[in-house]
Design an enzyme around this catalytic site. Structure first.
Site: not given
Ligand code: SAH
Ligand code: SF4
Length: 410
Positions: A120, A137, A144, A148, A151, A378
């Site tokens: 997306e 974005c 991934c 995390c 996420c 995301c």
């Molecule tokens: N992998 C990279 C870029 C993609 S994530 C990274 O982790 O930086 C982009 C941002 O969205 C990151 O700061 C991530 O921690 C945040 N993010 C992911 N899931 C989220 C959620 N459920 N609510 C708010 N922010 C979130």
């Molecule tokens: Fe991967 Fe989501 Fe962690 Fe970014 S926040 S590194 S997309 S698992």
């Protein structure tokens, strides 16, 4: 959630596909969309052509959004014919698009062959003192591997890296969406900012992301300012150092915790590259080049998880951690998704966290959660489209089974 959108009907899907450049069946053709200038110059030289042709073709693709070689009028008919035979300009297929009333736009792309996978892209408009911005974005991977805990992309696991064409294709398509009906000669790029904050960890798809960002900065393509292209990483330390050598773009770090114990849990890559190493890498990234560089500060992203990382002591830890790092802090209210093990911190909690940091002299903003109405976080829209596709498949199977029964009875 905006009602306009989410009933992604078959018509949506057909319209979206119709607005994309023709999807040709000739898989063996070379896709020029994803080539950086050095790569395209080499390609033309290998064809026995002058390398300045690369710049010309790139302008047609990325500034005039032309996908048909016949329209490239400053290129000889003979070369155009040659290019038509062996090349194509092909953006990833749009399977869902959603233009909200507030100006937010979202696309779900299908990448890869056959059923492929979904990624997306989200465009968020904003007005500020520098004028109006349109920030896109962009995703860098399908899923991934870094998992995390908060996420939804991480929960999907890693499927594959996006190609250069699939990465730059997201920017191409977002710009194109504003000018489908505009005559070629009057076409202008609309997207002003890019953040590599969609699905995936951009530093783990390093070469493709680097070349795509080179196309973003290239005056023969999007000509974006280096301060308006931001790569976001959860902290792949050696790649941060490599990035500093290879390109000058802005860096954002997904911090999310201020001590190693908690960060190990929320952002597991912290076990490999703990906070001290990450902060040191950020300090190295900050430019020796002063004001000329995009690297005057690092943006620190911090998702606010209710009762987990939002205590006053965490704000105090952050002040210590970032004391020698020029940084701007962006607090992100957690965006819940189905089965997420966390809740969003209360507004009051977020504001008092912000105040502690501001009082200590940090620039600290709270991200607007406006994108909520169409699941801007995301990985979340993909989940919805995938669910819908699954439901449609189940429905088709049910109908087929019923037809089979009718046939056997009749
Ligand atoms: N992998 C990279 C870029 C993609 S994530 C990274 O982790 O930086 C982009 C941002 O969205 C990151 O700061 C991530 O921690 C945040 N993010 C992911 N899931 C989220 C959620 N459920 N609510 C708010 N922010 C979130
Ligand atoms: Fe991967 Fe989501 Fe962690 Fe970014 S926040 S590194 S997309 S698992």
């Amino acid at each position: 959630m905006s009602t306009e959108v989410l009933a992604a009907s078959a018509t949506d899907v057909q319209q979206a596909s119709a607005s994309a450049p023709a999807q040709s069946a000739t898989a063996e053709k070379v896709n020029l969309l994803g080539m950086s200038r050095p790569q395209m110059e080499k390609f033309f030289e290998d064809l026995g052509e002058k390398k300045f042709r690369a710049g010309q073709v790139m302008k047609w693709i990325h500034q005039f959004f032309v996908t048909d070689f016949a329209e490239m009028t400053n290129i000889s008919g003979k070369l155009r014919e040659k290019l038509e035979k062996i090349c194509e300009i092909k953006a990833p297929e749009v399977v869902h698009k959603n233009y909200s009333k507030d100006g937010t736009r979202k696309w779900v792309f299908r990448v890869g062959d056959g059923e492929g996978s979904l990624v997306e892209t989200v465009l968020i408009p904003a007005e500020d003192k520098t004028g109006s911005r349109k920030t896109l974005c962009i995703s860098s991977q399908v899923g991934c591997a870094l998992d995390c805990s908060f996420c939804s992309t991480g929960k999907q696991g890693f499927q594959r890296d996006l190609t250069q064409a699939e990465i730059i294709g997201q920017l191409w398509m977002a710009n194109y969406s504003y000018m489908e009906d505009v005559p070629v000669i009057e076409r202008e790029r609309s997207v002003t900012n890019v953040v590599m904050m969609g699905m995936g960890e951009p530093l783990l798809n390093y070469d493709a992301v680097l070349n795509a960002m080179r196309i973003m900065l290239d005056d023969f393509a999007y000509g974006m300012s280096k301060r308006r292209v931001t790569l976001s990483s959860s902290g792949v330390v050696p790649k941060i150092d490599q990035l500093a050598q290879d390109i000058d773009v802005a860096l954002a770090i997904s911090l999310h915790a201020t001590n190693n114990e908690l960060r190990d849990e929320l952002v597991p890559i912290n076990k490999k590259y703990p906070l001290e190493q990450l902060i040191a890498a950020c300090q190295r990234y900050i430019g020796k080049d002063g004001n000329e560089s995009a690297r005057k500060h690092v943006t620190i992203e911090y998702v606010m998880l209710d009762g987990v990382n939002d205590h006053p002591e965490h704000a105090q830890q952050m002040i210590k951690l970032l004391k020698n790092l020029p940084s701007k802090i962006n607090l992100i209210p957690f965006n819940p998704f189905p089965h997420a093990p966390y809740g969003r911190s209360s507004r009051n909690r977020i504001i008092s966290f912000q105040k502690t940091l501001s009082d200590a002299g940090f620039v600290c903003t709270i991200r607007q959660t406006r994108g909520d109405d169409i699941d801007a976080a995301c990985g979340q829209l993909v989940g919805q489209v995938a669910d819908r596709t699954r439901r449609a498949e189940q429905w088709k199977k049910k109908v087929a089974a019923q037809n089979e029964i009718i046939r056997s009875q009749g």
